[in-house]
Write an enzyme that holds these catalytic residues in place. Structure first.
Site, short mmCIF file in Angstrom:
data_model
loop_
_atom_site.label_atom_id
_atom_site.label_comp_id
_atom_site.label_asym_id
_atom_site.label_seq_id
_atom_site.Cartn_x
_atom_site.Cartn_y
_atom_site.Cartn_z
N ARG A 74 18.02 -1.49 -5.75
CA ARG A 74 17.07 -0.37 -5.68
C ARG A 74 17.30 0.62 -6.83
O ARG A 74 16.86 1.76 -6.77
CB ARG A 74 17.19 0.32 -4.33
CG ARG A 74 16.72 -0.55 -3.16
CD ARG A 74 16.49 0.28 -1.92
NE ARG A 74 16.17 -0.54 -0.76
CZ ARG A 74 14.95 -0.93 -0.43
NH1 ARG A 74 13.94 -0.58 -1.18
NH2 ARG A 74 14.75 -1.66 0.65
N ASP A 75 17.99 0.17 -7.89
CA ASP A 75 18.27 1.05 -9.02
C ASP A 75 17.00 1.44 -9.77
O ASP A 75 16.13 0.61 -10.00
CB ASP A 75 19.21 0.36 -10.01
CG ASP A 75 20.63 0.29 -9.46
OD1 ASP A 75 21.08 1.30 -8.90
OD2 ASP A 75 21.25 -0.78 -9.58
N GLY A 111 6.44 -0.33 -3.73
CA GLY A 111 6.02 0.97 -4.26
C GLY A 111 6.97 1.53 -5.30
O GLY A 111 6.54 1.97 -6.37
N THR A 113 9.25 -0.04 -7.14
CA THR A 113 9.26 -0.89 -8.33
C THR A 113 8.05 -0.61 -9.21
O THR A 113 8.15 -0.59 -10.44
CB THR A 113 9.26 -2.38 -7.90
OG1 THR A 113 10.36 -2.59 -7.03
CG2 THR A 113 9.34 -3.32 -9.08
N ASP A 135 6.53 -4.68 4.22
CA ASP A 135 5.83 -3.58 4.91
C ASP A 135 4.32 -3.59 4.68
O ASP A 135 3.59 -2.90 5.40
CB ASP A 135 6.38 -2.22 4.42
CG ASP A 135 7.83 -2.02 4.81
OD1 ASP A 135 8.33 -2.79 5.64
OD2 ASP A 135 8.46 -1.10 4.27
N MET A 177 10.38 -3.08 11.31
CA MET A 177 10.45 -2.35 10.03
C MET A 177 9.12 -1.69 9.65
O MET A 177 8.06 -2.16 10.06
CB MET A 177 10.92 -3.28 8.92
CG MET A 177 12.44 -3.36 8.83
SD MET A 177 12.98 -4.17 7.34
CE MET A 177 14.75 -3.90 7.43
N GLU A 230 9.69 1.66 12.61
CA GLU A 230 10.83 2.54 12.26
C GLU A 230 10.40 3.98 12.05
O GLU A 230 11.09 4.90 12.43
CB GLU A 230 11.43 2.08 10.93
CG GLU A 230 12.33 0.90 10.97
CD GLU A 230 12.68 0.47 9.55
OE1 GLU A 230 13.84 0.13 9.34
OE2 GLU A 230 11.80 0.47 8.67
N ARG A 291 15.87 -1.19 27.46
CA ARG A 291 16.79 -1.71 26.43
C ARG A 291 16.11 -1.64 25.07
O ARG A 291 14.88 -1.72 24.99
CB ARG A 291 17.14 -3.17 26.71
CG ARG A 291 17.97 -3.39 27.95
CD ARG A 291 19.41 -2.93 27.73
NE ARG A 291 20.26 -3.27 28.85
CZ ARG A 291 20.46 -2.52 29.93
NH1 ARG A 291 19.84 -1.35 30.05
NH2 ARG A 291 21.27 -2.91 30.89
N GLN A 299 13.96 -9.53 9.72
CA GLN A 299 12.55 -9.63 9.32
C GLN A 299 12.37 -9.95 7.84
O GLN A 299 11.29 -10.31 7.40
CB GLN A 299 11.83 -8.30 9.63
CG GLN A 299 11.79 -7.99 11.10
CD GLN A 299 11.55 -6.51 11.36
OE1 GLN A 299 10.43 -6.10 11.66
NE2 GLN A 299 12.58 -5.70 11.28
O1 F6P Z 1 11.39 -3.46 2.12
C1 F6P Z 1 10.97 -2.34 2.85
C2 F6P Z 1 11.91 -2.14 3.98
O2 F6P Z 1 11.96 -3.35 4.58
C3 F6P Z 1 11.60 -1.06 5.01
O3 F6P Z 1 10.74 -1.43 6.03
C4 F6P Z 1 12.96 -0.71 5.52
O4 F6P Z 1 12.98 0.54 6.09
C5 F6P Z 1 13.77 -0.79 4.28
O5 F6P Z 1 13.18 -1.79 3.49
C6 F6P Z 1 15.23 -1.03 4.49
O6 F6P Z 1 15.79 -1.57 3.35
P1 F6P Z 1 17.30 -1.56 2.90
O7 F6P Z 1 18.14 -1.63 4.13
O8 F6P Z 1 17.44 -2.75 2.03
O9 F6P Z 1 17.51 -0.31 2.15
#
Ligand code: F6P
Length: 373
Positions: A74-75, A111, A113, A135, A177, A230, A291, A299
């Protein structure tokens, strides 16, 4: 002269990335005699010039494999952690591009990237992007690589949770997610027959959720499945979040901005405990045991679906046609049945959330799914 193509994958991985890399590579090598190299671990690989030659051997046998053979991160080019500092590494990236005599850099991502790729385009690099995120929240494309596989996984999870919820007469809350958009939760909720679906686009009222579950109880259905994205928030939480976002946007001074961001990030992390708290509240309101199942990174893993392989292959081959035409600065996008190119400036800074008049919302209402509002 034969063109030289660089490829990288950035952001969260998605099933179908290898299928896309394969499609770009195979088409570039066989149909146009181009050279193809991959950069490891997203934009970091560009900074560190860590490359792999993508020849026939490297591209063979990867169609069905999940994740990305290139690795990802994610850099961000303009704010990259280097030792104990964050540095702007865009100039180093430009040097790597030139060192490798690239004609184009293909970036596969969501987004974040796209924002990063656009910055590099503004630095003068030829860029083409492919839309990838489970997503499905990327603007200007109907769908994204990975969404269909994740949708299938989440739907199967809901299917499986039904029998245990039914046997124990419980509420099962399944967290799906999607921090900003509810495509996966709503899609899987409808396909899997969830009774309640909560999405970020529609803040919920817990009393309405409890009413829906009690209504089922009165009709002899002593279990319920609640699919929660989420990023789903109650009406009260949505108000607090909105104020925090506005504060961050207003913060002019750098220090304030930092503080506002920390506050916003903290609020976002609190959402993790949110689902557990929500579960306890539902127990109290309905008298049923509850639960929580968090599907998490399941996913994003494993073999891509046929739809994702097909999509990735179409996007990848179109990308190479665009390279051949020297049509740069664009994303390959899905528009109905066709793959088109969209200028990057029309993609960046936007997010594709579920419009409130989307047919899936009406479908959910019609089959009696409560959306909590
Ligand atoms: O790729 C998007 C996503 O899957 C989101 O739905 C999720 O919140 C996030 O990535 C979590 O990614 P990571 O744990 O890799 O930071």
């Amino acid at each position: 002269m034969a063109k030289s193509v660089g490829i990288l994958t950035a952001g969260g991985d998605s099933p179908g990335l290898n299928a896309a890399i394969r499609a770009i590579g195979k088409t570039a090598l066989s149909a146009f005699d181009m050279q193809v190299i991959g950069f490891h671990d997203g934009f970091r690989g560009l900074v560190e010039n860590r490359t792999v030659r993508l020849d026939e051997t490297a591209l063979s046998g990867i169609l069905t494999i999940g994740g990305t053979l290139l690795g990802t991160s994610r850099d961000k080019p303009h704010r990259m952690p280097m030792g104990d500092k964050f540095l702007d590494m865009t100039n180093t990236i430009v040097e790597t591009y030139q060192k490798n005599h690239l004609d184009v850099l293909v970036c596969l991502g969501g987004g974040g990237t796209h924002k990063n790729a656009f910055r590099l385009m503004q630095k003068g690099l030829n860029i083409i992007t492919l839309p990838k995120t489970i997503d499905n929240d990327l603007a200007m494309t109907d769908s994204t690589i990975g969404f269909d596989t994740a949708l299938t996984i989440a739907t199967e999870a809901i299917d499986r949770l039904h029998s245990t919820a039914h046997s124990h007469h419980r509420i099962i809350i399944v967290e799906i997610m999607g921090h900003n958009a509810g495509w996966l939760a709503l899609g899987a909720g409808i396909a899997g027959g969830a009774n309640v679906v909560l999405i970020p686009e529609m803040p919920y009222d817990i009393q309405i959720v409890a009413d829906a579950i009690r209504h089922r109880l009165r009709h002899g259905k002593n279990f319920s499945i609640v699919a929660v994205a989420e990023g789903a928030l109650s009406i009260e939480e949505a108000k607090i979040m909105r104020t925090a976002v506005e504060a961050k946007e207003k913060a002019e001074k750098k220090e304030d901005k930092k503080k506002a961001k920390i506050k916003l990030d903290k609020l976002k992390t609190q959402q993790i405990d949110n689902t557990l708290h929500f579960s306890k509240q539902l127990e109290n309101l309905t008298g049923l045991e509850s639960r929580v199942t968090i599907l998490g990174h399941l996913q994003r893993g494993g073999t891509p679906s046929a739809i994702d392989r097909l999509l990735a292959t179409q996007l990848g081959t179109t990308c190479v046609s665009l390279i051949n035409e020297e049509h740069y600065g664009v994303m390959t996008a899905v528009k109905g049945k066709y793959i088109e190119s969209v200028p990057l400036e029309e993609v960046v800074g936007k997010r594709k959330t579920i419009p409130l008049d989307h047919p899936w919302i009406e479908t959910a209402h019609r089959v009696g799914i409560s959306l909590g509002n």
